[in-house]
Design a protein around this motif. Structure first.
Motif, short mmCIF file in Angstrom:
data_model
loop_
_atom_site.label_atom_id
_atom_site.label_comp_id
_atom_site.label_asym_id
_atom_site.label_seq_id
_atom_site.Cartn_x
_atom_site.Cartn_y
_atom_site.Cartn_z
N THR A 90 0.86 -1.19 0.00
CA THR A 90 0.00 0.00 0.00
C THR A 90 0.89 1.23 0.00
O THR A 90 1.09 1.86 1.04
CB THR A 90 -0.90 0.02 1.24
N VAL A 91 1.47 1.50 -1.17
CA VAL A 91 2.29 2.70 -1.30
C VAL A 91 1.48 3.72 -2.09
O VAL A 91 0.49 3.37 -2.73
CB VAL A 91 3.64 2.39 -2.02
N PHE A 92 1.90 4.97 -2.02
CA PHE A 92 1.16 6.03 -2.72
C PHE A 92 1.81 6.25 -4.09
O PHE A 92 2.89 6.83 -4.20
CB PHE A 92 1.16 7.31 -1.89
N ASP A 93 1.11 5.82 -5.14
CA ASP A 93 1.64 5.84 -6.50
C ASP A 93 2.03 7.23 -6.98
O ASP A 93 2.99 7.39 -7.73
CB ASP A 93 0.59 5.29 -7.49
N ALA A 94 1.26 8.23 -6.56
CA ALA A 94 1.49 9.58 -7.09
C ALA A 94 2.70 10.24 -6.44
O ALA A 94 3.19 11.26 -6.92
CB ALA A 94 0.25 10.44 -6.85
#
Ligand code: ADP
Length: 245
Positions: A90-94
């Motif tokens: 659950t990483v933040f793609d942006a």
């Protein structure tokens, strides 16, 4: 409490009459790297849920160092330094790799707010140390969206490291990884352990072998066998119920 010893003492969990954990006892010493294997339905996920307070035991106790975790809620247990990595990253793609780590350090309620915060020198050094640790220093400015599957998993492990956990629980980290990524992950977890304890649930026995540490085999909610990978792979009870040779 850096030297926390994880101790599950006679833990049972009963769901609607079904015994998912059955008088399970397990000790993970401070700094140990422990692999947990076992057939589907053995109780591996339930065991992780018990340690993190997601599920309450029907009987038995869980302690970490001198703290009894048995009746504590998830947030309190996380604040004691127990981090959990689920299988799906659950990483933040942006955000960039660096920004993801920065976010984990601040752990703000509003994920975007910390991007406006100035980093203190200490925070930057801490992020840089973790970037080195997870092997993503050269990708610090890359957006998470363009990372490989393996790199995303390492980034999420890095995000957990930003919280400086004393115990890290890792759920099937190498599922879907290439052989090279799997090797990198084994080396990473070996490096992380020592200064903290790590418990890894995994099906990939070659990966478990590469970890090179003690293995616990769960079956029907309790410990079936424990020891080196060679010991458990040659244990006739394990062959019978899990390896099926
Ligand atoms: P593993 O992770 O080793 O595959 P689990 O801990 O997920 O095993 O599950 C152990 C057993 O408990 C399984 O038979 C599963 O169906 C059952 N179980 C897990 N969670 C629940 C639940 N919330 N309600 C009922 N049964 C459950």
């Amino acid at each position: 409490m850096r030297d926390g010893r994880l101790y599950l003492d006679g833990v049972s969990v009963v769901f609607d009459g079904f015994r998912a954990l059955n008088n399970l006892s397990l000790i993970v010493e401070p700094g140990e790297l422990r692999a947990i294997i076992g057939p589907n339905g053995a109780g591996k996920t339930t065991m992780m849920d018990i340690i993190t307070g997601k599920t309450r035991p029907t009987a038995g106790t869980v302690s970490f160092g001198d703290r009894d975790l048995t009746r504590l809620d998830e947030a309190t247990i996380a604040n004691l330094g127990i981090g959990r990595k689920f299988q799906k990253p659950t990483v933040f793609d942006a955000l960039t790799v660096f920004e993801n780590l920065e976010l984990a350090l601040k752990a703000p309620r509003d994920p975007w707010s910390c991007l406006r915060w100035r980093l203190s020198g200490t925070a930057r050094r801490c992020i840089e140390a973790v970037l080195e640790e997870i092997g993503l220093a050269e990708r610090a400015d890359h957006r998470a969206a363009i990372l490989s599957h393996g790199q995303r998993q390492w980034l999420e492990i890095g995000m957990l490291l930003m919280q400086d956990p004393k115990l890290l629980l890792v759920d099937e980290p190498v599922a879907g990884m290439t052989d090279q990524e799997t090797e990198h992950t084994a080396a990473l977890l070996r490096r992380i352990a020592g200064s903290r304890s790590v418990v890894v649930v995994e099906h990939d026995l070659e990966f478990v072998r590469a970890l090179g540490e003690k293995v616990t085999v769960l079956c029907e909610g309790s410990v079936l066998s424990e020891g080196s990978i060679d010991h458990v792979q040659n244990d006739p009870r394990v062959v019978d119920v899990y390896l099926g040779r």
